[in-house]
Design a protein around this motif. Structure first.
Motif, PDB file in Angstrom:
ATOM      1  N   MET A   1       0.857  -1.181   0.000  1.00  0.00           N
ATOM      2  CA  MET A   1       0.000   0.000   0.000  1.00  0.00           C
ATOM      3  C   MET A   1       0.893   1.230   0.000  1.00  0.00           C
ATOM      4  SD  MET A   1      -3.254   0.855  -0.005  1.00  0.00           S
ATOM      5  CE  MET A   1      -4.197  -0.439   0.807  1.00  0.00           C
ATOM      6  N   LEU A   2       0.706   2.110  -1.006  1.00  0.00           N
ATOM      7  CA  LEU A   2       1.521   3.313  -1.163  1.00  0.00           C
ATOM      8  C   LEU A   2       0.675   4.544  -0.872  1.00  0.00           C
ATOM      9  CD1 LEU A   2       2.945   1.079  -2.909  1.00  0.00           C
ATOM     10  CD2 LEU A   2       3.657   2.910  -4.452  1.00  0.00           C
ATOM     11  N   ASP A   3       1.305   5.555  -0.281  1.00  0.00           N
ATOM     12  CA  ASP A   3       0.624   6.825  -0.021  1.00  0.00           C
ATOM     13  C   ASP A   3       1.592   7.960  -0.341  1.00  0.00           C
ATOM     14  OD1 ASP A   3      -0.072   9.208   1.946  1.00  0.00           O
ATOM     15  OD2 ASP A   3      -1.897   8.033   1.712  1.00  0.00           O
ATOM     16  N   LEU A   4       1.195   8.856  -1.267  1.00  0.00           N
ATOM     17  CA  LEU A   4       2.066   9.974  -1.635  1.00  0.00           C
ATOM     18  C   LEU A   4       2.246  10.911  -0.445  1.00  0.00           C
ATOM     19  CD1 LEU A   4       0.808  10.882  -5.225  1.00  0.00           C
ATOM     20  CD2 LEU A   4       2.949   9.781  -4.593  1.00  0.00           C
ATOM     21  N   ASP A   5       3.474  11.274  -0.192  1.00  0.00           N
ATOM     22  CA  ASP A   5       3.776  12.131   0.954  1.00  0.00           C
ATOM     23  C   ASP A   5       3.434  13.587   0.649  1.00  0.00           C
ATOM     24  OD1 ASP A   5       4.776   9.942   2.368  1.00  0.00           O
ATOM     25  OD2 ASP A   5       6.798  10.198   1.527  1.00  0.00           O
ATOM     26  N   HIS A   6       2.752  14.221   1.601  1.00  0.00           N
ATOM     27  CA  HIS A   6       2.441  15.661   1.547  1.00  0.00           C
ATOM     28  C   HIS A   6       1.689  16.047   0.266  1.00  0.00           C
ATOM     29  CE1 HIS A   6       5.104  15.894   4.981  1.00  0.00           C
ATOM     30  NE2 HIS A   6       6.124  15.431   4.255  1.00  0.00           N
TER      31      HIS A   6
ATOM     32  N   ILE B   1       0.391  19.936  -2.021  1.00  0.00           N
ATOM     33  CA  ILE B   1       0.468  20.257  -3.455  1.00  0.00           C
ATOM     34  C   ILE B   1      -0.860  20.819  -3.941  1.00  0.00           C
ATOM     35  CG2 ILE B   1       0.743  19.261  -5.756  1.00  0.00           C
ATOM     36  CD1 ILE B   1       2.711  17.281  -4.561  1.00  0.00           C
ATOM     37  N   ASN B   2      -1.962  20.177  -3.553  1.00  0.00           N
ATOM     38  CA  ASN B   2      -3.281  20.683  -3.944  1.00  0.00           C
ATOM     39  C   ASN B   2      -3.528  22.078  -3.383  1.00  0.00           C
ATOM     40  OD1 ASN B   2      -4.303  18.655  -5.598  1.00  0.00           O
ATOM     41  ND2 ASN B   2      -5.130  17.469  -3.889  1.00  0.00           N
ATOM     42  N   ASP B   3      -3.155  22.268  -2.118  1.00  0.00           N
ATOM     43  CA  ASP B   3      -3.410  23.566  -1.480  1.00  0.00           C
ATOM     44  C   ASP B   3      -2.573  24.671  -2.106  1.00  0.00           C
ATOM     45  OD1 ASP B   3      -5.179  22.305   0.179  1.00  0.00           O
ATOM     46  OD2 ASP B   3      -3.785  22.132   1.875  1.00  0.00           O
ATOM     47  N   ARG B   4      -1.352  24.356  -2.492  1.00  0.00           N
ATOM     48  CA  ARG B   4      -0.444  25.391  -2.992  1.00  0.00           C
ATOM     49  C   ARG B   4      -0.613  25.644  -4.485  1.00  0.00           C
ATOM     50  NH1 ARG B   4       6.181  25.600  -2.172  1.00  0.00           N
ATOM     51  NH2 ARG B   4       6.503  27.567  -3.312  1.00  0.00           N
ATOM     52  N   TYR B   5      -0.755  24.556  -5.273  1.00  0.00           N
ATOM     53  CA  TYR B   5      -0.758  24.708  -6.733  1.00  0.00           C
ATOM     54  C   TYR B   5      -2.133  24.497  -7.375  1.00  0.00           C
ATOM     55  CZ  TYR B   5       4.267  24.216  -5.950  1.00  0.00           C
ATOM     56  OH  TYR B   5       5.559  24.373  -5.500  1.00  0.00           O
TER      57      TYR B   5
ATOM     58  N   GLU C   1       0.699  11.331 -13.765  1.00  0.00           N
ATOM     59  CA  GLU C   1       2.089  11.056 -14.123  1.00  0.00           C
ATOM     60  C   GLU C   1       2.719  10.050 -13.166  1.00  0.00           C
ATOM     61  OE1 GLU C   1       4.407  14.547 -14.684  1.00  0.00           O
ATOM     62  OE2 GLU C   1       3.039  15.421 -16.174  1.00  0.00           O
ATOM     63  N   PHE C   2       2.356  10.125 -11.888  1.00  0.00           N
ATOM     64  CA  PHE C   2       2.858   9.151 -10.920  1.00  0.00           C
ATOM     65  C   PHE C   2       2.371   7.745 -11.269  1.00  0.00           C
ATOM     66  CE2 PHE C   2       1.933   6.681  -7.064  1.00  0.00           C
ATOM     67  CZ  PHE C   2       3.219   6.527  -6.557  1.00  0.00           C
ATOM     68  N   SER C   3       1.091   7.627 -11.617  1.00  0.00           N
ATOM     69  CA  SER C   3       0.527   6.318 -11.967  1.00  0.00           C
ATOM     70  C   SER C   3       1.235   5.738 -13.180  1.00  0.00           C
ATOM     71  CB  SER C   3      -0.971   6.451 -12.255  1.00  0.00           C
ATOM     72  OG  SER C   3      -1.656   6.975 -11.134  1.00  0.00           O
ATOM     73  N   HIS C   4       1.421   6.568 -14.197  1.00  0.00           N
ATOM     74  CA  HIS C   4       2.091   6.111 -15.411  1.00  0.00           C
ATOM     75  C   HIS C   4       3.527   5.682 -15.113  1.00  0.00           C
ATOM     76  CE1 HIS C   4       2.902   5.871 -19.714  1.00  0.00           C
ATOM     77  NE2 HIS C   4       4.012   6.559 -19.501  1.00  0.00           N
TER      78      HIS C   4
ATOM     79  N   GLY D   1      -7.679   5.074  -3.542  1.00  0.00           N
ATOM     80  CA  GLY D   1      -8.485   6.219  -3.121  1.00  0.00           C
ATOM     81  C   GLY D   1      -7.602   7.412  -2.836  1.00  0.00           C
ATOM     82  N   GLY D   2      -7.995   8.611  -3.332  1.00  0.00           N
ATOM     83  CA  GLY D   2      -7.191   9.799  -3.081  1.00  0.00           C
ATOM     84  C   GLY D   2      -5.786   9.626  -3.620  1.00  0.00           C
ATOM     85  N   GLU D   3      -4.788   9.735  -2.710  1.00  0.00           N
ATOM     86  CA  GLU D   3      -3.392   9.553  -3.102  1.00  0.00           C
ATOM     87  C   GLU D   3      -2.847   8.197  -2.672  1.00  0.00           C
ATOM     88  OE1 GLU D   3      -3.357  12.162   0.689  1.00  0.00           O
ATOM     89  OE2 GLU D   3      -4.632  11.810  -1.048  1.00  0.00           O
ATOM     90  N   GLU D   4      -3.737   7.247  -2.368  1.00  0.00           N
ATOM     91  CA  GLU D   4      -3.333   5.899  -1.966  1.00  0.00           C
ATOM     92  C   GLU D   4      -3.420   4.936  -3.151  1.00  0.00           C
ATOM     93  OE1 GLU D   4      -4.051   5.186   2.782  1.00  0.00           O
ATOM     94  OE2 GLU D   4      -5.613   4.574   1.388  1.00  0.00           O
ATOM     95  N   PHE D   5      -2.420   4.053  -3.247  1.00  0.00           N
ATOM     96  CA  PHE D   5      -2.356   3.078  -4.336  1.00  0.00           C
ATOM     97  C   PHE D   5      -2.005   1.704  -3.766  1.00  0.00           C
ATOM     98  CE2 PHE D   5      -1.519   7.204  -6.072  1.00  0.00           C
ATOM     99  CZ  PHE D   5      -2.143   7.218  -7.308  1.00  0.00           C
ATOM    100  N   LEU D   6      -2.608   0.674  -4.348  1.00  0.00           N
ATOM    101  CA  LEU D   6      -2.340  -0.701  -3.926  1.00  0.00           C
ATOM    102  C   LEU D   6      -1.608  -1.432  -5.043  1.00  0.00           C
ATOM    103  CD1 LEU D   6      -2.864  -2.986  -1.786  1.00  0.00           C
ATOM    104  CD2 LEU D   6      -4.845  -3.619  -3.193  1.00  0.00           C
ATOM    105  N   MET D   7      -0.512  -2.116  -4.671  1.00  0.00           N
ATOM    106  CA  MET D   7       0.212  -2.970  -5.610  1.00  0.00           C
ATOM    107  C   MET D   7      -0.102  -4.430  -5.312  1.00  0.00           C
ATOM    108  SD  MET D   7       4.112  -1.581  -5.876  1.00  0.00           S
ATOM    109  CE  MET D   7       4.551   0.012  -6.537  1.00  0.00           C
TER     110      MET D   7
END
Length: 455
Positions: free
Chosen positions: A316-321, A325-329, A340-343, A359-365
């Motif tokens: 289980m992966l979760d993008l840090d912070h 990124i959403n709040d700032r950019y 791009e991360f998924s690709h 879900g959200g920024e979480e990914f399952l391998m």
């Protein structure tokens, strides 16, 4: 009135050079002049006038309606005067039916040969027709003729296109709806081959299918692409049956219904169904399998591993912070980062591995065929490569936290709980690292903390 068929000499029938002595023949004889293929009756002997009830001055327009053996109008190239085009026809007897206005139908047998006449050119020539038999038609055509206008009216007023095709594939009758659909005049379709109405790519196969279906195929129903006069194509449903005419010759009666609009609607519905199926199983943003489908894929992988005795690891992966990124950019940049991360991750894994947006920024391998230690190595390799990868046009650098586990005998739900706890420990250890579920695993946070104390 009947005249018995006689053996005709070559001089009098097959190759006469002049119409002189026509009245000396004891069989009916007619002379036609062909002007650019159009027959004009220019002479008839007394026997012909008597047997065929012919009167009037010559030359005259053809006084008869000529019907072939199947009682179809013998128009165009099927007119008996045009049989002389073929060199072998003068040696054959041909059967026709003829009818004058308000006269009974007569069955005749005839031979045809060319005449040499003064003034003949390439476009104008003369033809001799010798009639060996004249007999009243046995099928009582007077009754048929009486009702033919009504039958023709019913045929023409049918709302669907209808045609009759003989064994050779030639159109013998077409109704008004058929002509209107294809954009042709009736005269352009009568005696034309049905391949005229098909796209070139399908003509050969259709001709073979037509020939093979005679005389045994009945009530065939199929869809077919046809070509209209303007070159456009339509999709139709053909329902046809094989019947026989009075002479026992097979003929195909074809009913045609245009289903192009219905087919277009069906195609749009199929496309919408495919889209709905895609949305039900895929994440619309990244194109990865979504959580719902991910659960099913995980169950399949665990079942297959159990059946084959193979190991199956998950991470289980979760993008840090990522929230920062959403709040700032803004979310548009955030969406680009996720895509791009998924690709990038999919390209770094094996073809047998599966990446799921949980879900959200979480990914399952799902990593079949390897244990938790090999899976940890794989995830660490992806993490190291990601640190050197710039994402989005802003060239952002990201990392992720991950928890890795291995299927033993626990349920898929239990396995997901274990890797989720491992992910929590990785994030608690400072993020940007990979935590592994110990074996045997404990569900208590105390045991997991001991396993991750080295972090």
């Amino acid at each position: 009135m009947v005249a018995s068929k006689k053996r005709l000499s070559r001089q009098t029938v097959e190759s006469p050079s002049t119409p002189d002595g026509l009245d000396t023949l004891n069989i009916a004889a007619l002379i036609y002049r062909l002007d650019s293929g159009v027959p004009l009756l220019v002479e008839a002997n007394e026997t012909a006038k008597r047997q065929l009830r012919l009167d009037g001055r010559f030359p005259m327009a053809d006084p008869w309606q000529w019907l072939d053996a199947g009682r179809y109008p013998a128009v165009g190239r099927d007119h008996p005067a045009l049989l002389s085009v073929a060199s072998t026809t003068s040696r054959q007897w041909h059967s026709f039916h003829i009818r004058q206005y308000q006269q009974p139908l007569l069955a005749v047998k005839l031979k045809v040969s060319s005449l040499e006449a003064t003034g003949d050119t390439e476009t104008t020539r003369h033809v001799l027709i010798a009639i060996g038999e004249v007999a009243p038609d046995d099928a009582k055509p007077e009754l048929l003729a009486q009702h033919q206008p009504q039958l023709r009216q019913v045929f023409d007023n049918l709302p669907m296109g209808v045609c009759m095709i003989d064994a050779g594939g030639y159109l013998r009758q077409v109704n008004r709806a058929f002509c209107k659909f294809f954009g042709y005049a009736e005269s352009d379709l009568l005696n034309a081959h049905f391949r005229k109405l098909l796209p070139p790519k399908s003509r050969q196969a259709a001709e073979k299918r037509h020939a093979a279906s005679f005389p045994n195929a009945l009530n065939l129903r199929r869809s077919l692409e046809v070509q209209l006069h303007d070159g456009s194509t339509r999709t139709v449903i053909l329902e046809d049956t094989i019947s026989r005419d009075e002479q026992g010759n097979p003929q195909r009666i074809v009913f045609l219904v245009d289903i192009t609009q219905r087919r277009d609607v069906e195609r749009r519905l199929e496309e919408k169904n495919r889209r709905l199926e895609y949305l039900a199983t895929r994440d619309d943003l990244t194109g990865l399998h979504n959580r719902r489908m991910g659960r099913e894929l995980l169950e399949r992988a665990l079942e297959r591993g159990k059946r084959l005795g193979d190991k199956v690891a998950v991470a289980m992966l979760d993008l840090d912070h990522f929230k920062a990124i959403n709040d700032r950019y803004g979310h548009a940049v955030g969406d680009t980062v996720l895509k791009e991360f998924s690709h990038f991750v999919v390209g770094a894994l094996r073809s047998s591995d599966t990446l799921i947006r949980w879900g959200g920024e979480e990914f399952l391998m799902i990593l079949p065929g390897i244990d938790r230690l090999s899976a940890q190595t794989t995830v660490n390799r992806v993490l190291a490569q990601l640190r050197h990868r710039a994402l989005s046009s802003l060239e952002l650098r990201l990392s992720f936290s991950a928890g890795v586990g291995e299927h033993r005998h626990q349920t898929s739900k239990g396995l997901l709980e274990e890797v989720d706890l491992a992910l929590y420990q990785a994030k608690s250890a400072g993020r940007g690292c990979v935590a592994i579920v110990p074996v045997p695993a404990s569900r208590s946070g105390r045991c997991l903390n001991q396993a991750f104390s080295s972090l």
